[in-house]
Write a protein that holds these residues in place. Structure first.
Motif, PDB file in Angstrom:
ATOM      1  N   GLU A 215       0.861  -1.183   0.000  1.00  0.00           N
ATOM      2  CA  GLU A 215       0.000   0.000   0.000  1.00  0.00           C
ATOM      3  C   GLU A 215       0.893   1.226   0.000  1.00  0.00           C
ATOM      4  OE1 GLU A 215      -2.848   0.454   3.216  1.00  0.00           O
ATOM      5  OE2 GLU A 215      -3.572   2.373   2.411  1.00  0.00           O
TER       6      GLU A 215
ATOM      7  N   ASN B 204      -4.465   4.872  -2.234  1.00  0.00           N
ATOM      8  CA  ASN B 204      -5.673   5.441  -1.624  1.00  0.00           C
ATOM      9  C   ASN B 204      -6.249   6.541  -2.513  1.00  0.00           C
ATOM     10  OD1 ASN B 204      -5.878   4.242   1.236  1.00  0.00           O
ATOM     11  ND2 ASN B 204      -3.721   4.805   1.056  1.00  0.00           N
TER      12      ASN B 204
ATOM     13  N   GLU C 288      -7.827   1.961  -3.444  1.00  0.00           N
ATOM     14  CA  GLU C 288      -8.522   1.760  -2.172  1.00  0.00           C
ATOM     15  C   GLU C 288      -9.509   2.905  -1.959  1.00  0.00           C
ATOM     16  OE1 GLU C 288      -6.018   0.976   1.191  1.00  0.00           O
ATOM     17  OE2 GLU C 288      -5.048  -0.730   0.208  1.00  0.00           O
TER      18      GLU C 288
ATOM     19  N   ASP D  84     -11.982   0.019   1.411  1.00  0.00           N
ATOM     20  CA  ASP D  84     -11.073   0.332   2.521  1.00  0.00           C
ATOM     21  C   ASP D  84     -11.860   0.591   3.810  1.00  0.00           C
ATOM     22  OD1 ASP D  84      -8.619   0.763   3.663  1.00  0.00           O
ATOM     23  OD2 ASP D  84      -8.204   2.641   2.628  1.00  0.00           O
TER      24      ASP D  84
ATOM     25  N   LYS E  31     -11.103  -4.617   2.837  1.00  0.00           N
ATOM     26  CA  LYS E  31     -10.071  -4.385   3.846  1.00  0.00           C
ATOM     27  C   LYS E  31     -10.742  -4.145   5.198  1.00  0.00           C
ATOM     28  CE  LYS E  31      -6.089  -2.484   3.064  1.00  0.00           C
ATOM     29  NZ  LYS E  31      -5.037  -1.446   2.828  1.00  0.00           N
TER      30      LYS E  31
HETATM   31 CA    CA Z   1      -5.935   2.474   2.769  1.00  0.00          CA
END
Ligand code: CA
Ligand code: C2E
Ligand code: CA
Ligand code: CA
Length: 275
Positions: free
Chosen positions: A58, A113, A145, A175, A196
């Motif tokens: 990530e 993200n 995400e 996310d 997630k």
């Molecule tokens: Ca994240």
């Protein structure tokens, strides 16, 4: 009402220990952070629990402010979202990480993200397309995400954008699942490839029967929908053991690797030595 809103904001800022003047300064400095080269991407491994192998990273943004030192994303991203700076910043993160990932010998995934502001900005799907084309990164290696909170601003628009992005071959992860306005219908209606689990659940999984139940339920949901589940914020081997026993697919957290510059993970991105 406007006055009242401002009052509330000021109260909030006071609670956050941020003076109004200081906040204006941060807003101003943020506008120049990209061009001044003050932003840096840290990478945190995402690991398959059954085999223990890293399957991706990530991307986590860091701002190295010349006077303040490292400013945490939880402080500057909300400000960047309010002022619109998140658009150039988010574009920079996407381009930088895709460029970086395209150089790895191993075709690991890179998860980026995406804020609500980016998702709803005109041309976001086209931007993703252009960045993949320019950097040459295989679309299947990119995962975006998205939080549930980012979707609800305009559900039909978010759905249309995510479908265009999916059509490029890019993966989409939900996310912070369970922390926002969790709606099971969103999970079904949106083209997610992964769930997630937020670290607030992972953290207590070995000590709280409630947290354990929530995690088991999300894993069951993932199985039912055919979606792999990643647990974030894994800090102890007890947490990892619980997740492994419950057949959670992937984990991410300090136990498996803290976010760091990509140089720290050369052993993971390098190809296998040929005999
Ligand atoms: Ca994240
Ligand atoms: P997130 O997406 O939930 O990212 C996970 C956060 O948990 C990261 O915080 C990460 O450093 C931290 N973390 C990872 N493992 C552990 C652990 O084992 N224990 C604990 N206590 N924490 C762990 P970070 O890097 O401070 O980022 C905070 C948030 O800022 C992120 O939460 C994400 O919402 C946002 N963010 C970070 N980078 C970006 C970006 O490039 N764009 C956007 N829009 N948001 C970003
Ligand atoms: Ca989280
Ligand atoms: Ca724990």
């Amino acid at each position: 009402a406007k006055q009242e809103g401002r009052g509330r904001l000021r109260f909030y800022e006071a609670r956050m220990g941020l003076q109004v003047r200081e906040r204006r300064q941060i807003e101003h400095d943020l506008r120049h952070a990209v061009e001044r080269g003050e932003l840096k991407v840290f990478y945190q491994p995402q690991t398959r629990i059954d085999s223990g192998e890293a399957v991706g990273f990530e991307a986590l943004l860091r701002w190295q402010h010349p006077e303040r030192g490292t400013v945490p994303p939880n402080l500057f991203i909300p400000i960047a979202e309010e002022t619109g700076s998140i658009l150039p910043i988010g574009e920079w993160v996407l381009r930088e990480t895709c460029r970086e990932a395209a150089t790895w010998e191993k075709p690991l995934r890179i998860a980026v993200n995406v804020s609500a502001v980016q998702l709803h900005a005109p041309g976001f799907a086209e931007l993703v397309h252009e960045v993949l084309f320019t950097t040459g990164l295989a679309p299947a290696r990119l995962e975006l995400e998205i939080t549930e909170t980012a979707l609800i601003r305009d559900l039909p628009r978010a759905l249309a954008t995510l479908r265009r992005i999916k059509a490029l071959g890019v993966r989409i992860a939900m996310d912070d699942f369970g922390t926002g306005y969790s709606s099971l219908s969103n999970l079904r209606a949106f083209p997610f490839d992964k769930i997630k689990i937020d670290s607030s659940f992972t953290r207590s999984v070995d000590t709280s029967e409630q947290a354990a139940t929530i995690v088991r339920t999300v894993l069951g949901l993932g199985r039912g929908l055919g979606l792999p589940v990643l647990a974030e914020g894994v800090e102890t081997s007890a947490e990892l053991a619980f997740l492994g026993a419950e057949a959670c697919h992937e984990a991410q957290g300090y136990l498996l690797g803290r976010p760091a510059p990509i140089g720290a993970f050369g052993h993971l991105t390098a190809g296998r030595l040929r005999a």
